[in-house]
Design a protein around this motif. Sequence first.
Motif, PDB file in Angstrom:
ATOM      1  N   THR A 114       0.796  -1.295   0.034  1.00  0.00           N
ATOM      2  CA  THR A 114      -0.167  -0.021   0.117  1.00  0.00           C
ATOM      3  C   THR A 114       0.785   1.161   0.118  1.00  0.00           C
ATOM      4  O   THR A 114       0.410   2.501   0.328  1.00  0.00           O
ATOM      5  CB  THR A 114      -0.760   0.017   1.137  1.00  0.00           C
ATOM      6  OG1 THR A 114      -0.115   0.116   2.323  1.00  0.00           O
ATOM      7  CG2 THR A 114      -2.006  -1.211   1.414  1.00  0.00           C
ATOM      8  N   LEU A 116       3.040   4.387  -1.209  1.00  0.00           N
ATOM      9  CA  LEU A 116       2.738   5.500  -2.324  1.00  0.00           C
ATOM     10  C   LEU A 116       3.836   6.091  -2.758  1.00  0.00           C
ATOM     11  O   LEU A 116       3.799   7.065  -3.381  1.00  0.00           O
ATOM     12  CB  LEU A 116       1.868   6.538  -1.420  1.00  0.00           C
ATOM     13  CG  LEU A 116       0.526   5.928  -0.876  1.00  0.00           C
ATOM     14  CD1 LEU A 116      -0.186   7.098   0.102  1.00  0.00           C
ATOM     15  CD2 LEU A 116      -0.368   5.230  -1.902  1.00  0.00           C
ATOM     16  N   GLY A 174      -5.667   4.890   6.623  1.00  0.00           N
ATOM     17  CA  GLY A 174      -6.772   4.490   5.825  1.00  0.00           C
ATOM     18  C   GLY A 174      -6.675   3.072   5.175  1.00  0.00           C
ATOM     19  O   GLY A 174      -7.273   2.358   4.743  1.00  0.00           O
ATOM     20  N   SER A 186       8.715  -0.130   8.720  1.00  0.00           N
ATOM     21  CA  SER A 186       9.642   0.100   7.657  1.00  0.00           C
ATOM     22  C   SER A 186       9.359   1.541   7.269  1.00  0.00           C
ATOM     23  O   SER A 186      10.458   2.173   6.480  1.00  0.00           O
ATOM     24  CB  SER A 186       9.444  -1.023   6.586  1.00  0.00           C
ATOM     25  OG  SER A 186      10.191  -2.261   7.319  1.00  0.00           O
ATOM     26  N   THR A 187       8.209   1.925   7.097  1.00  0.00           N
ATOM     27  CA  THR A 187       7.960   3.262   6.525  1.00  0.00           C
ATOM     28  C   THR A 187       7.872   4.291   7.757  1.00  0.00           C
ATOM     29  O   THR A 187       7.698   5.320   7.243  1.00  0.00           O
ATOM     30  CB  THR A 187       6.658   3.253   5.874  1.00  0.00           C
ATOM     31  OG1 THR A 187       5.570   2.777   6.488  1.00  0.00           O
ATOM     32  CG2 THR A 187       6.970   2.486   4.253  1.00  0.00           C
ATOM     33  N   VAL A 246      12.576  -6.711   8.401  1.00  0.00           N
ATOM     34  CA  VAL A 246      11.854  -6.586   9.920  1.00  0.00           C
ATOM     35  C   VAL A 246      10.861  -7.884   9.790  1.00  0.00           C
ATOM     36  O   VAL A 246      10.199  -8.213   9.058  1.00  0.00           O
ATOM     37  CB  VAL A 246      10.920  -5.469   9.964  1.00  0.00           C
ATOM     38  CG1 VAL A 246      10.118  -5.743  11.159  1.00  0.00           C
ATOM     39  CG2 VAL A 246      11.689  -4.224  10.027  1.00  0.00           C
ATOM     40  N   VAL A 372      -8.080   7.456  -1.661  1.00  0.00           N
ATOM     41  CA  VAL A 372      -8.493   6.491  -2.686  1.00  0.00           C
ATOM     42  C   VAL A 372      -9.333   6.911  -4.021  1.00  0.00           C
ATOM     43  O   VAL A 372      -8.943   6.628  -5.058  1.00  0.00           O
ATOM     44  CB  VAL A 372      -9.493   5.370  -1.874  1.00  0.00           C
ATOM     45  CG1 VAL A 372      -9.714   4.182  -3.092  1.00  0.00           C
ATOM     46  CG2 VAL A 372      -8.931   4.676  -0.949  1.00  0.00           C
ATOM     47  N   HIS A 415      -3.095  15.701   7.483  1.00  0.00           N
ATOM     48  CA  HIS A 415      -2.901  15.841   9.109  1.00  0.00           C
ATOM     49  C   HIS A 415      -2.464  17.021   9.562  1.00  0.00           C
ATOM     50  O   HIS A 415      -1.316  17.277   9.867  1.00  0.00           O
ATOM     51  CB  HIS A 415      -1.983  14.663   9.433  1.00  0.00           C
ATOM     52  CG  HIS A 415      -2.210  13.366   8.712  1.00  0.00           C
ATOM     53  ND1 HIS A 415      -3.620  12.574   8.804  1.00  0.00           N
ATOM     54  CD2 HIS A 415      -1.450  12.363   7.994  1.00  0.00           C
ATOM     55  CE1 HIS A 415      -3.430  11.328   7.966  1.00  0.00           C
ATOM     56  NE2 HIS A 415      -2.102  11.441   7.342  1.00  0.00           N
TER      57      HIS A 415
HETATM   58  C1  LIG Z   1      -5.579   4.659   1.332  1.00  0.00           C
HETATM   59  C2  LIG Z   1      -4.373   4.667   2.009  1.00  0.00           C
HETATM   60  C3  LIG Z   1      -4.171   5.419   3.074  1.00  0.00           C
HETATM   61  C4  LIG Z   1      -2.754   5.744   3.409  1.00  0.00           C
HETATM   62  N1  LIG Z   1      -2.745   6.592   4.623  1.00  0.00           N
HETATM   63  C5  LIG Z   1      -1.497   6.468   5.343  1.00  0.00           C
HETATM   64  C6  LIG Z   1      -1.522   7.582   6.355  1.00  0.00           C
HETATM   65  O1  LIG Z   1      -2.233   8.180   6.763  1.00  0.00           O
HETATM   66  N2  LIG Z   1      -0.168   7.556   7.140  1.00  0.00           N
HETATM   67  C7  LIG Z   1       1.006   6.937   6.386  1.00  0.00           C
HETATM   68  O2  LIG Z   1       2.155   6.934   7.049  1.00  0.00           O
HETATM   69  N3  LIG Z   1       0.827   6.151   5.312  1.00  0.00           N
HETATM   70  C8  LIG Z   1      -0.280   6.059   4.675  1.00  0.00           C
HETATM   71  N4  LIG Z   1      -0.266   5.176   3.541  1.00  0.00           N
HETATM   72  C9  LIG Z   1       0.788   4.738   3.019  1.00  0.00           C
HETATM   73  C10 LIG Z   1       0.999   3.312   3.380  1.00  0.00           C
HETATM   74  O3  LIG Z   1      -0.236   2.559   3.855  1.00  0.00           O
HETATM   75  C11 LIG Z   1       2.103   3.207   4.462  1.00  0.00           C
HETATM   76  O4  LIG Z   1       3.404   3.504   4.004  1.00  0.00           O
HETATM   77  C12 LIG Z   1       2.040   1.820   4.976  1.00  0.00           C
HETATM   78  O5  LIG Z   1       2.952   1.662   6.098  1.00  0.00           O
HETATM   79  C13 LIG Z   1       2.890   0.763   4.148  1.00  0.00           C
HETATM   80  O6  LIG Z   1       2.731  -0.746   4.875  1.00  0.00           O
HETATM   81  P1  LIG Z   1       2.706  -2.000   3.884  1.00  0.00           P
HETATM   82  O7  LIG Z   1       2.851  -3.048   4.562  1.00  0.00           O
HETATM   83  O8  LIG Z   1       1.620  -1.944   2.857  1.00  0.00           O
HETATM   84  O9  LIG Z   1       4.319  -1.980   3.040  1.00  0.00           O
HETATM   85  P2  LIG Z   1       4.573  -1.937   1.596  1.00  0.00           P
HETATM   86  O10 LIG Z   1       3.779  -0.766   0.645  1.00  0.00           O
HETATM   87  O11 LIG Z   1       4.428  -3.338   1.070  1.00  0.00           O
HETATM   88  O12 LIG Z   1       6.128  -1.390   1.758  1.00  0.00           O
HETATM   89  C14 LIG Z   1       6.413   0.006   2.091  1.00  0.00           C
HETATM   90  C15 LIG Z   1       8.060  -0.117   2.369  1.00  0.00           C
HETATM   91  O13 LIG Z   1       8.419  -0.996   3.477  1.00  0.00           O
HETATM   92  C16 LIG Z   1       9.196  -1.883   2.776  1.00  0.00           C
HETATM   93  N5  LIG Z   1       8.907  -3.075   3.653  1.00  0.00           N
HETATM   94  C17 LIG Z   1       7.622  -3.470   3.651  1.00  0.00           C
HETATM   95  N6  LIG Z   1       7.623  -4.697   4.513  1.00  0.00           N
HETATM   96  C18 LIG Z   1       8.627  -4.640   5.175  1.00  0.00           C
HETATM   97  C19 LIG Z   1       9.475  -5.395   6.117  1.00  0.00           C
HETATM   98  N7  LIG Z   1       8.691  -6.634   6.859  1.00  0.00           N
HETATM   99  N8  LIG Z   1      10.760  -5.277   6.139  1.00  0.00           N
HETATM  100  C20 LIG Z   1      11.491  -4.276   5.449  1.00  0.00           C
HETATM  101  N9  LIG Z   1      10.782  -3.507   4.727  1.00  0.00           N
HETATM  102  C21 LIG Z   1       9.620  -3.741   4.502  1.00  0.00           C
HETATM  103  C22 LIG Z   1       9.070  -2.202   1.478  1.00  0.00           C
HETATM  104  O14 LIG Z   1      10.218  -2.498   0.839  1.00  0.00           O
HETATM  105  C23 LIG Z   1       8.721  -0.577   0.750  1.00  0.00           C
HETATM  106  O15 LIG Z   1       9.930   0.017   0.819  1.00  0.00           O
HETATM  107  C24 LIG Z   1      -1.717   4.955   2.966  1.00  0.00           C
HETATM  108  C25 LIG Z   1      -1.689   4.259   1.725  1.00  0.00           C
HETATM  109  C26 LIG Z   1      -2.990   4.142   1.316  1.00  0.00           C
HETATM  110  C27 LIG Z   1      -3.443   3.240   0.043  1.00  0.00           C
END
Ligand SMILES: Cc1cc2nc3c(=O)[nH]c(=O)nc-3n(C[C@H](O)[C@H](O)[C@H](O)COP(=O)(O)OP(=O)(O)OC[C@H]3O[C@@H](n4cnc5c(N)ncnc54)[C@H](O)[C@@H]3O)c2cc1C
Length: 499
Positions: A114, A116, A174, A186-187, A246, A372, A415
């Motif tokens: 997810t 961005l 979200g 990780s983010t 992680v 979205v 935010h």
């Molecule tokens: C509708 C929507 C709303 C959102 N709202 C927010 C918000 O309010 N705040 C916010 O901060 N973000 C938001 N996001 C962005 C996103 O959801 C976040 O960045 C979230 O933390 C990503 O998690 P993920 O598991 O999907 O990671 P991914 O998208 O799969 O990966 C994100 C990054 O982390 C790395 N990664 C993933 N898992 C691991 C692991 N286990 N070990 C090492 N590296 C790893 C990946 O390589 C990549 O670089 C939103 C996204 C959407 C689609």
Amino acid sequence: MSANGFLKPCSNVVKSFCRAYKASGIPELTQVRHNVKRGNYGTLDGKDVAFFESIVGRNHMLQEDLQGYNVDFLRAVRGNSQLVLKPNSSEQVSAILKYCNERKLAICPQGGNTGLVGGSVPVCDEIVLSLTHLDKILHIDEITGIASCEAGCILENLDLKARESGLVVPLDLGAKSSCHIGGNVSTNAGGLRVLRYGNLHGSVLGVEAILANGEILDLMSDFKKDNTGYHLKHLFIGSEGTLGVVTKVSILCAPQPQAQHVAFLGVPSFDDVLKNFRNARQFLGEILSSCELVDAGSLDCSVSHFKLNSPIEGYPFYMLIETSGSNAEHDMEKFNRFLENGIEKGQILDGTITGEVSKMREIWKLRELVSVALAEDGFCFKYDISLPLREFYHIVEVMKERVGHLANRVCGYGHLGDSNLHLNITCPEFTPEIYKCVEPFVYEFTSQLKGSISAEHGIGFLKRNYLKYSKSPAAIEKMREMKQLLDPNGILNPYKVLN
Ligand SMILES: Cc1cc2nc3c(=O)[nH]c(=O)nc-3n(C[C@H](O)[C@H](O)[C@H](O)COP(=O)(O)OP(=O)(O)OC[C@H]3O[C@@H](n4cnc5c(N)ncnc54)[C@H](O)[C@@H]3O)c2cc1C
């Protein structure tokens, strides 16, 4: 008030959207669109595949139908991976990384995909390491509030489990029904209640991470206080899979709030938005748990796309203000005083306030579905910036003048309570013309105001050329040295964060 504490307004919509989204729309290959030269990595062969099969088993790897793993949520980037591995233990992750390091095979760790900023999918042909099968909740302690789980645990699942013990995960966004806790760490994900609970550097107590050479680094902890040398866990919070994978997380949960209220307010100007925010902090104090801004263009997009009913309309700005406290009557008194003051001064023109779960959920939907809806409004240039509050909205107006004639929509939301603006520009399709009008201007503008070019989404692939706008050359050099130390062959998420 819900027995479940935090509201879960629209998680199912986002979840089904995430699934549907992955199946539709194919962007150009990233390597082609961005002219990326493949690094000097090994090329996957039959022997490698046989080795991986011996580690994870045939049923935990994919070699076909990989589009959902190669394309990101925004359909902005597309990798060309030929292999997805789904280990189900830290030991399997360790064995995979050790082998890849020896063979110099590049890896892209992936959580819920997810993200961005194009960090979660390969740029070239990196192997996707999906953490999806490491999804166990290990322990939740209702006395201390500490929860530990594997990295692939979906945020919402951890939260639901925590609620059974009267707790909530101090992170809500979200994408909670799809994103993984490992991806969040990780983010260094922010979300809707950073104002109340702070960011993950504060609430994550420990992690287990696997280094590029396969070494398992156990930094799990059950203590808030532990001053024994360098705090290595922080290296993995927000490093976007470039320093290690992680595999486990320990996080301090908060007690479930006993009372919640949400107001949705129509505000005449951005100046009044700022005054309302100052008043919210003064009048609501410690019960203020969220303060979000939605401008007219953003609200219009979510309302029209999802056919929602907004309780108020026709204002240039809307504020969503939430309180989370322990005494509904007491909280409501405070809220009323805040509202009366704002209405009297003409800073609040109209609005609605509720403590009813279903109504609060409807209000949150208006805000949470903006992201979205905008992603569906065409090709979406999405910026996630920290700006000084007084200048917070100016960039939206500047961008309207710059690219309004080329765009479907230029709008801002986000935010407010954390000085974090989501600037979005949607257009019928990606064109170099609009791209050049927007970037690097948006980063230069942010940098001049000493803001951050990435408030919460990270740097990933899409912002790696712009890191210099928020970090000094000396800081970037130290980051490079750190990367070299922990991942000398550069196999972990190459082409991301550092260029
Ligand atoms: C509708 C929507 C709303 C959102 N709202 C927010 C918000 O309010 N705040 C916010 O901060 N973000 C938001 N996001 C962005 C996103 O959801 C976040 O960045 C979230 O933390 C990503 O998690 P993920 O598991 O999907 O990671 P991914 O998208 O799969 O990966 C994100 C990054 O982390 C790395 N990664 C993933 N898992 C691991 C692991 N286990 N070990 C090492 N590296 C790893 C990946 O390589 C990549 O670089 C939103 C996204 C959407 C689609």
